[in-house]
Design an enzyme around this catalytic site. Structure first.
Site, PDB file in Angstrom:
ATOM      1  N   SER A 123     -18.186  50.365 -15.293  1.00  0.00           N
ATOM      2  CA  SER A 123     -18.086  51.611 -14.533  1.00  0.00           C
ATOM      3  C   SER A 123     -17.801  51.333 -13.068  1.00  0.00           C
ATOM      4  O   SER A 123     -16.954  51.991 -12.439  1.00  0.00           O
ATOM      5  CB  SER A 123     -19.375  52.423 -14.670  1.00  0.00           C
ATOM      6  OG  SER A 123     -19.548  52.920 -15.981  1.00  0.00           O
ATOM      7  N   SER A 129     -15.607  55.827 -16.757  1.00  0.00           N
ATOM      8  CA  SER A 129     -16.731  55.335 -15.967  1.00  0.00           C
ATOM      9  C   SER A 129     -17.894  56.319 -16.042  1.00  0.00           C
ATOM     10  O   SER A 129     -17.688  57.541 -16.022  1.00  0.00           O
ATOM     11  CB  SER A 129     -16.303  55.161 -14.507  1.00  0.00           C
ATOM     12  OG  SER A 129     -17.405  54.872 -13.681  1.00  0.00           O
ATOM     13  N   LYS A 130     -19.101  55.773 -16.118  1.00  0.00           N
ATOM     14  CA  LYS A 130     -20.284  56.640 -16.023  1.00  0.00           C
ATOM     15  C   LYS A 130     -20.569  56.817 -14.522  1.00  0.00           C
ATOM     16  O   LYS A 130     -21.495  56.244 -13.951  1.00  0.00           O
ATOM     17  CB  LYS A 130     -21.482  56.039 -16.759  1.00  0.00           C
ATOM     18  CG  LYS A 130     -22.631  57.043 -16.985  1.00  0.00           C
ATOM     19  CD  LYS A 130     -23.675  56.453 -17.919  1.00  0.00           C
ATOM     20  CE  LYS A 130     -24.877  57.376 -18.083  1.00  0.00           C
ATOM     21  NZ  LYS A 130     -24.535  58.631 -18.796  1.00  0.00           N
ATOM     22  N   ALA A 131     -19.699  57.599 -13.910  1.00  0.00           N
ATOM     23  CA  ALA A 131     -19.717  57.799 -12.466  1.00  0.00           C
ATOM     24  C   ALA A 131     -20.503  59.053 -12.111  1.00  0.00           C
ATOM     25  O   ALA A 131     -20.372  60.090 -12.779  1.00  0.00           O
ATOM     26  CB  ALA A 131     -18.283  57.912 -11.947  1.00  0.00           C
ATOM     27  N   TYR A 171     -20.631  64.067 -13.088  1.00  0.00           N
ATOM     28  CA  TYR A 171     -21.729  64.876 -13.634  1.00  0.00           C
ATOM     29  C   TYR A 171     -21.976  66.154 -12.834  1.00  0.00           C
ATOM     30  O   TYR A 171     -22.856  66.936 -13.182  1.00  0.00           O
ATOM     31  CB  TYR A 171     -23.002  64.033 -13.725  1.00  0.00           C
ATOM     32  CG  TYR A 171     -22.970  63.093 -14.905  1.00  0.00           C
ATOM     33  CD1 TYR A 171     -23.631  63.397 -16.094  1.00  0.00           C
ATOM     34  CD2 TYR A 171     -22.234  61.915 -14.855  1.00  0.00           C
ATOM     35  CE1 TYR A 171     -23.562  62.550 -17.192  1.00  0.00           C
ATOM     36  CE2 TYR A 171     -22.158  61.060 -15.948  1.00  0.00           C
ATOM     37  CZ  TYR A 171     -22.823  61.389 -17.106  1.00  0.00           C
ATOM     38  OH  TYR A 171     -22.743  60.542 -18.197  1.00  0.00           O
TER      39      TYR A 171
END
Length: 297
Positions: free
Chosen positions: A64, A158-160, A164
């Protein structure tokens, strides 16, 4: 119910390679990650004192960060070891784990190539995401007004943290209307995911799930697909349109926080908590504690 704020708790947080008192783990208000979302994170759970798929989560955190253009200054194995030591020092057994990495405060602007990359890991007690009553009848989900963006418009692999933002907006709107979560469609109008969990549909005994080409291929998602195949269930990854819910028998969400959560309603569509959902939830809860069973054997 009074809330215990997350900045005022006992314990320690692993912060840039050191264990620091919880209340002293702070960043400056001009931190780049706060202003420009140059931050990535993971959500993990420990069961019986062991983080489930810790290495896979640490590898994804590195990936990420790489997608966002920075490198985490701690190797995957260092992060895995830090989580193990933090659990030991805290005396935790079942808990939630939150690693994150972000750009610091040396430069303030869109460009921040000289900023220090910071990394931290915190963990705390956190029971099931939803109550037993909701898990028995299935949660209620409304449609989100925001769509998951196309992969050529955002770093969707990516777990950006920034990705969210629309999840928080959608979740808040859902809860304000008496729902527990919101279901998101993607930029093509296809079924995507909930605000923090992947979605599965059961149709004629088969397990169907959207292709993760503009949202995360969740680690829990991959685990549940494997568990379904072990049960000799057919698993199909494909494009799914929302109106297919009309011919769907069961719906459930999966994620580190949600684990396997039955869904009783999506918009106007209603479902029973069926045998496939119940079986896969049971299998998942056994899988995350498999190390306890092997140790006792």
């Amino acid at each position: 119910m009074s809330l215990v704020p997350y900045d005022d708790r006992d314990g320690e947080i692993w912060y840039d390679g050191k264990f620091v008192p919880w209340r002293e783990a702070k960043v400056h208000v001009l931190t780049h990650g706060l202003h420009y979302a140059s931050c990535v994170f993971e959500g993990e759970r420990a069961y019986g004192g062991k983080v489930f798929k810790s290495r896979e989560h640490s590898e994804r955190l590195h990936k990420s960060a790489e997608i966002l253009g920075f490198k985490i200054p701690y190797a995957v194995q260092e992060l895995v070891a830090a989580k193990e030591e933090l659990i030991r020092r805290a005396g935790l057994v079942d808990c939630y784990v939150r690693p994150l990495a972000w750009r610091g405060s040396e430069m303030m602007g869109v460009a921040a190539q000289q900023n220090t990359i910071h990394c931290a890991i915190a963990m705390w007690q956190w029971p099931a995401y939803f109550s037993p009553e909701l898990l028995e009848k299935g949660i209620r989900v409304k449609w989100a007004k925001y769509q998951r963006p196309a992969p050529n418009t955002a770093p969707t692999a990516s777990k950006a943290a920034g990705l969210y933002m629309i999840c928080t907006i959608s979740k808040h709107e859902a809860e304000a209307e008496g729902y527990q979560d919101a279901m998101m469609i993607d930029y093509r109008g296809q079924l995507a995911e909930a605000t923090g969990a992947n979605v599965f549909l059961v149709q004629n005994g088969e397990v169907h799930t959207p292709t993760p080409d503009c949202f995360l291929n969740g680690i829990t998602r991959q685990t549940v697909m494997d568990l379904a195949r072990r049960r000799q269930l057919k698993v199909v990854e494909r494009a799914i349109m929302p109106d297919e819910l009309a011919k769907t028998d069961e719906v459930f969400l999966v994620g580190t926080a949600a684990e396997v959560t039955p869904v009783g309603q999506v918009g106007d569509y209603k479902f029973k908590v069926g045998p496939v959902t119940r079986q896969l939830r049971e299998d998942y809860l056994k899988e995350v504690r498999a190390h306890e069973n092997s140790a006792a054997a």
